[in-house]
Design a protein around this motif. Sequence first.
Motif, PDB file in Angstrom:
ATOM      1  N   GLU A   1     -96.207 -25.886 -13.772  1.00 21.13           N
ATOM      2  CA  GLU A   1     -97.357 -24.562 -12.775  1.00 21.13           C
ATOM      3  C   GLU A   1     -95.129 -23.479 -11.932  1.00 21.13           C
ATOM      4  O   GLU A   1     -94.221 -23.763 -12.137  1.00 21.13           O
ATOM      5  CB  GLU A   1     -97.105 -24.857 -10.808  1.00 21.13           C
ATOM      6  N   LEU A   2     -96.449 -22.581 -12.151  1.00 21.35           N
ATOM      7  CA  LEU A   2     -94.956 -21.092 -11.796  1.00 21.35           C
ATOM      8  C   LEU A   2     -95.198 -20.613 -10.455  1.00 21.35           C
ATOM      9  O   LEU A   2     -96.932 -19.883 -10.186  1.00 21.35           O
ATOM     10  CB  LEU A   2     -95.317 -20.644 -12.946  1.00 21.35           C
ATOM     11  N   GLY A   3     -94.919 -20.333  -9.524  1.00 21.49           N
ATOM     12  CA  GLY A   3     -94.491 -20.195  -8.328  1.00 21.49           C
ATOM     13  C   GLY A   3     -93.269 -18.740  -7.572  1.00 21.49           C
ATOM     14  O   GLY A   3     -92.916 -18.743  -7.829  1.00 21.49           O
ATOM     15  N   LEU A   4     -93.856 -18.104  -6.829  1.00 23.95           N
ATOM     16  CA  LEU A   4     -93.083 -17.210  -6.067  1.00 23.95           C
ATOM     17  C   LEU A   4     -92.535 -17.771  -4.882  1.00 23.95           C
ATOM     18  O   LEU A   4     -93.437 -18.435  -4.191  1.00 23.95           O
ATOM     19  CB  LEU A   4     -93.720 -15.637  -6.157  1.00 23.95           C
ATOM     20  N   ASP A   5     -91.307 -17.747  -4.715  1.00 23.48           N
ATOM     21  CA  ASP A   5     -91.094 -18.074  -2.913  1.00 23.48           C
ATOM     22  C   ASP A   5     -90.058 -16.106  -2.457  1.00 23.48           C
ATOM     23  O   ASP A   5     -89.538 -15.447  -3.232  1.00 23.48           O
ATOM     24  CB  ASP A   5     -89.740 -18.602  -3.157  1.00 23.48           C
ATOM     25  N   THR A   6     -90.186 -15.857  -1.535  1.00 28.40           N
ATOM     26  CA  THR A   6     -89.551 -15.313  -0.718  1.00 28.40           C
ATOM     27  C   THR A   6     -89.169 -15.784   0.647  1.00 28.40           C
ATOM     28  O   THR A   6     -89.987 -16.409   1.585  1.00 28.40           O
ATOM     29  CB  THR A   6     -90.628 -13.860  -0.512  1.00 28.40           C
ATOM     30  N   PHE A   7     -87.813 -14.523   1.394  1.00 26.44           N
ATOM     31  CA  PHE A   7     -87.684 -15.020   2.654  1.00 26.44           C
ATOM     32  C   PHE A   7     -88.489 -13.965   3.549  1.00 26.44           C
ATOM     33  O   PHE A   7     -87.579 -13.685   4.396  1.00 26.44           O
ATOM     34  CB  PHE A   7     -85.965 -15.382   2.482  1.00 26.44           C
ATOM     35  N   GLY A   8     -88.841 -13.247   2.573  1.00 32.17           N
ATOM     36  CA  GLY A   8     -88.657 -11.717   3.708  1.00 32.17           C
ATOM     37  C   GLY A   8     -88.046 -11.279   3.626  1.00 32.17           C
ATOM     38  O   GLY A   8     -87.399 -10.514   5.209  1.00 32.17           O
ATOM     39  N   ASP A   9     -87.221 -11.120   2.878  1.00 31.95           N
ATOM     40  CA  ASP A   9     -85.204 -10.040   2.782  1.00 31.95           C
ATOM     41  C   ASP A   9     -85.517  -8.889   3.576  1.00 31.95           C
ATOM     42  O   ASP A   9     -86.383  -7.966   2.930  1.00 31.95           O
ATOM     43  CB  ASP A   9     -85.061 -10.265   1.478  1.00 31.95           C
ATOM     44  N   VAL A  10     -85.355  -8.337   4.881  1.00 36.77           N
ATOM     45  CA  VAL A  10     -85.340  -7.490   4.760  1.00 36.77           C
ATOM     46  C   VAL A  10     -84.603  -6.008   4.435  1.00 36.77           C
ATOM     47  O   VAL A  10     -83.820  -5.835   4.016  1.00 36.77           O
ATOM     48  CB  VAL A  10     -84.960  -7.231   6.623  1.00 36.77           C
ATOM     49  N   THR A  11     -85.842  -5.306   3.558  1.00 38.86           N
ATOM     50  CA  THR A  11     -85.986  -3.778   2.820  1.00 38.86           C
ATOM     51  C   THR A  11     -85.462  -2.955   3.937  1.00 38.86           C
ATOM     52  O   THR A  11     -85.162  -2.535   5.264  1.00 38.86           O
ATOM     53  CB  THR A  11     -87.168  -3.446   1.983  1.00 38.86           C
ATOM     54  N   VAL A  12     -85.291  -1.618   3.310  1.00 40.29           N
ATOM     55  CA  VAL A  12     -84.538  -0.339   3.767  1.00 40.29           C
ATOM     56  C   VAL A  12     -85.567   1.081   3.551  1.00 40.29           C
ATOM     57  O   VAL A  12     -85.896   0.486   2.278  1.00 40.29           O
ATOM     58  CB  VAL A  12     -83.209  -0.731   3.522  1.00 40.29           C
ATOM     59  N   ALA A  13     -85.095   2.072   4.345  1.00 39.27           N
ATOM     60  CA  ALA A  13     -85.942   2.519   3.910  1.00 39.27           C
ATOM     61  C   ALA A  13     -85.334   3.768   2.741  1.00 39.27           C
ATOM     62  O   ALA A  13     -84.673   3.267   2.861  1.00 39.27           O
ATOM     63  CB  ALA A  13     -86.614   3.638   5.856  1.00 39.27           C
ATOM     64  N   ALA A  14     -85.934   4.754   3.114  1.00 43.26           N
ATOM     65  CA  ALA A  14     -85.185   5.665   1.934  1.00 43.26           C
ATOM     66  C   ALA A  14     -83.932   5.520   2.656  1.00 43.26           C
ATOM     67  O   ALA A  14     -83.041   6.444   1.787  1.00 43.26           O
ATOM     68  CB  ALA A  14     -86.126   7.238   1.507  1.00 43.26           C
ATOM     69  N   ASP A  15     -83.784   6.484   3.532  1.00 40.15           N
ATOM     70  CA  ASP A  15     -82.522   7.190   4.235  1.00 40.15           C
ATOM     71  C   ASP A  15     -81.686   5.547   4.633  1.00 40.15           C
ATOM     72  O   ASP A  15     -80.498   6.124   4.989  1.00 40.15           O
ATOM     73  CB  ASP A  15     -83.028   8.093   5.524  1.00 40.15           C
ATOM     74  N   GLY A  16     -81.583   4.386   3.855  1.00 40.81           N
ATOM     75  CA  GLY A  16     -81.039   3.904   3.920  1.00 40.81           C
ATOM     76  C   GLY A  16     -80.823   2.577   5.237  1.00 40.81           C
ATOM     77  O   GLY A  16     -80.166   0.935   5.242  1.00 40.81           O
ATOM     78  N   THR A  17     -82.137   3.227   6.491  1.00 31.26           N
ATOM     79  CA  THR A  17     -82.075   2.050   7.329  1.00 31.26           C
ATOM     80  C   THR A  17     -82.872   0.891   7.131  1.00 31.26           C
ATOM     81  O   THR A  17     -83.798   1.458   6.883  1.00 31.26           O
ATOM     82  CB  THR A  17     -82.811   2.778   8.379  1.00 31.26           C
ATOM     83  N   PRO A  18     -82.907  -0.312   8.094  1.00 32.64           N
ATOM     84  CA  PRO A  18     -83.541  -1.724   7.510  1.00 32.64           C
ATOM     85  C   PRO A  18     -84.942  -0.974   8.058  1.00 32.64           C
ATOM     86  O   PRO A  18     -85.163  -0.237   8.923  1.00 32.64           O
ATOM     87  CB  PRO A  18     -82.617  -2.319   8.125  1.00 32.64           C
ATOM     88  N   LYS A  19     -85.959  -1.776   7.409  1.00 33.23           N
ATOM     89  CA  LYS A  19     -87.406  -1.507   7.470  1.00 33.23           C
ATOM     90  C   LYS A  19     -87.502  -2.305   8.627  1.00 33.23           C
ATOM     91  O   LYS A  19     -86.766  -3.437   8.819  1.00 33.23           O
ATOM     92  CB  LYS A  19     -88.444  -1.935   6.182  1.00 33.23           C
ATOM     93  N   PRO A  20     -88.214  -2.311   9.579  1.00 32.90           N
ATOM     94  CA  PRO A  20     -88.770  -3.308  10.972  1.00 32.90           C
ATOM     95  C   PRO A  20     -88.338  -4.601  10.166  1.00 32.90           C
ATOM     96  O   PRO A  20     -89.569  -4.320   9.143  1.00 32.90           O
ATOM     97  CB  PRO A  20     -90.170  -2.739  11.444  1.00 32.90           C
ATOM     98  N   HIS A  21     -89.093  -5.456  11.391  1.00 32.09           N
ATOM     99  CA  HIS A  21     -89.253  -6.652  10.512  1.00 32.09           C
ATOM    100  C   HIS A  21     -90.824  -6.610  10.551  1.00 32.09           C
ATOM    101  O   HIS A  21     -91.157  -7.549   9.514  1.00 32.09           O
ATOM    102  CB  HIS A  21     -88.674  -7.569  11.729  1.00 32.09           C
TER     103      HIS A  21
ATOM    104  N   PRO B   1     -81.836  -6.314   0.119  1.00 26.82           N
ATOM    105  CA  PRO B   1     -83.089  -5.214   0.467  1.00 26.82           C
ATOM    106  C   PRO B   1     -83.515  -4.513  -0.601  1.00 26.82           C
ATOM    107  O   PRO B   1     -83.918  -3.752  -0.787  1.00 26.82           O
ATOM    108  CB  PRO B   1     -81.945  -4.525   1.072  1.00 26.82           C
ATOM    109  N   ILE B   2     -84.256  -5.232  -1.729  1.00 23.10           N
ATOM    110  CA  ILE B   2     -84.601  -4.904  -2.654  1.00 23.10           C
ATOM    111  C   ILE B   2     -86.202  -3.855  -2.445  1.00 23.10           C
ATOM    112  O   ILE B   2     -86.259  -4.289  -1.961  1.00 23.10           O
ATOM    113  CB  ILE B   2     -85.193  -5.812  -4.190  1.00 23.10           C
ATOM    114  N   PRO B   3     -86.885  -2.605  -3.218  1.00 26.28           N
ATOM    115  CA  PRO B   3     -87.675  -1.956  -1.867  1.00 26.28           C
ATOM    116  C   PRO B   3     -88.434  -2.752  -2.274  1.00 26.28           C
ATOM    117  O   PRO B   3     -89.278  -3.614  -3.786  1.00 26.28           O
ATOM    118  CB  PRO B   3     -87.452  -0.522  -2.793  1.00 26.28           C
TER     119      PRO B   3
END
Length: 342
Positions: free
Chosen positions: A5-25, A316-318
């Motif tokens: 079986e092949l799965g994917l995991d994520t922690f919901g890492d907070v990414t950043v907008a184009a201006d470098g600011t963190p995106k809202p949770h 913070p990968i887009p």
Amino acid sequence: MSLLELGLDTFGDVTVAADGTPKPHAQVLRNVVAEAVLADEVGVDFIGLGEHHRDDFAISAPDVVLAAIAARTQRIRLGSAVTVLSSDDPIRVFQRFSTLDALSNGRAEVILGRGSFTESFPLFGFALQDYETLFTQKLDLFAALLTNAPVTWSGSIRPPLKDQKVFPPIEAGRLKTWIGVGGTPESVVRAAHYGLPLMLAIIGGAPSRFRAYAELYRRALEEARQPALPLGVHSPGYIADTDEAAKEEMFGPYKTMRDRIGAERGWPPMGRDEFEREVSHGSLYVGSPETVARKIAATAKALGLDRFDLKYSGGPIPHAGQMRCVELYGTKVIPMVRDMLG
């Protein structure tokens, strides 16, 4: 070895907008749902959401997000990666995942663990000095709940239970419950004792060094007179169209995450040479679909795996990059791994 079986995991890492600011949770959580919907569409077997209580990860209630995913997917299995049982209530954890199982027509799983962060302990009023007792007794209670029968249980962490029914019961069969382990022999043996599948979190170094744990688990199952059970691995990685593109897109965000956690734990900053070593010889599955497929197949063969989960959110990968990674994993990597393993 059974079909991997092949799965994917994520922690919901907070990414950043184009201006470098963190995106809202809130936006990150909506993006996680979109990533999971895509994973279902391209043939990924499982999506796991990790529980954290800190500002760089958006997911604190995996089961709630999984319920939203269940409503928009058809076949992908849904679980945690992990649920921090030590600072939660075993009965409520069971109820939340049995509810998810009902809503998803039997697709729910839960991976129970201690967690590698401690923020949940003060948040929910638990003392770190009780770390071992809390996990041991709560796992014992949770294992009793898996029978779907009235529970009688006693321990030091809560009042006893006597013939207590817990609702909703699992509609068919048993809630698939894994034990997530970071690499202690005691935890491996504990999973075997309770007859639960084992998920090894391998986040650094050569995966082959965990062969001893795989062998210990299988030996402990035999000694406990348990049937053969699934063994899985969770490791970080990232896929792009070429090896160089994958490394360039991941290195900066991954270093940001790694250095932030490292500063809290006394680790030195990560250099590019360390990153490249982990990609080449360690537990970072980064590269083109062909490169990542070869590495997953090699790990599966070395450890005799039944499941491999790629933690695709490495800092913070887009969102667009994560979506492309999910797409390539389902459409390219999974078929190639299956072909390599015959």
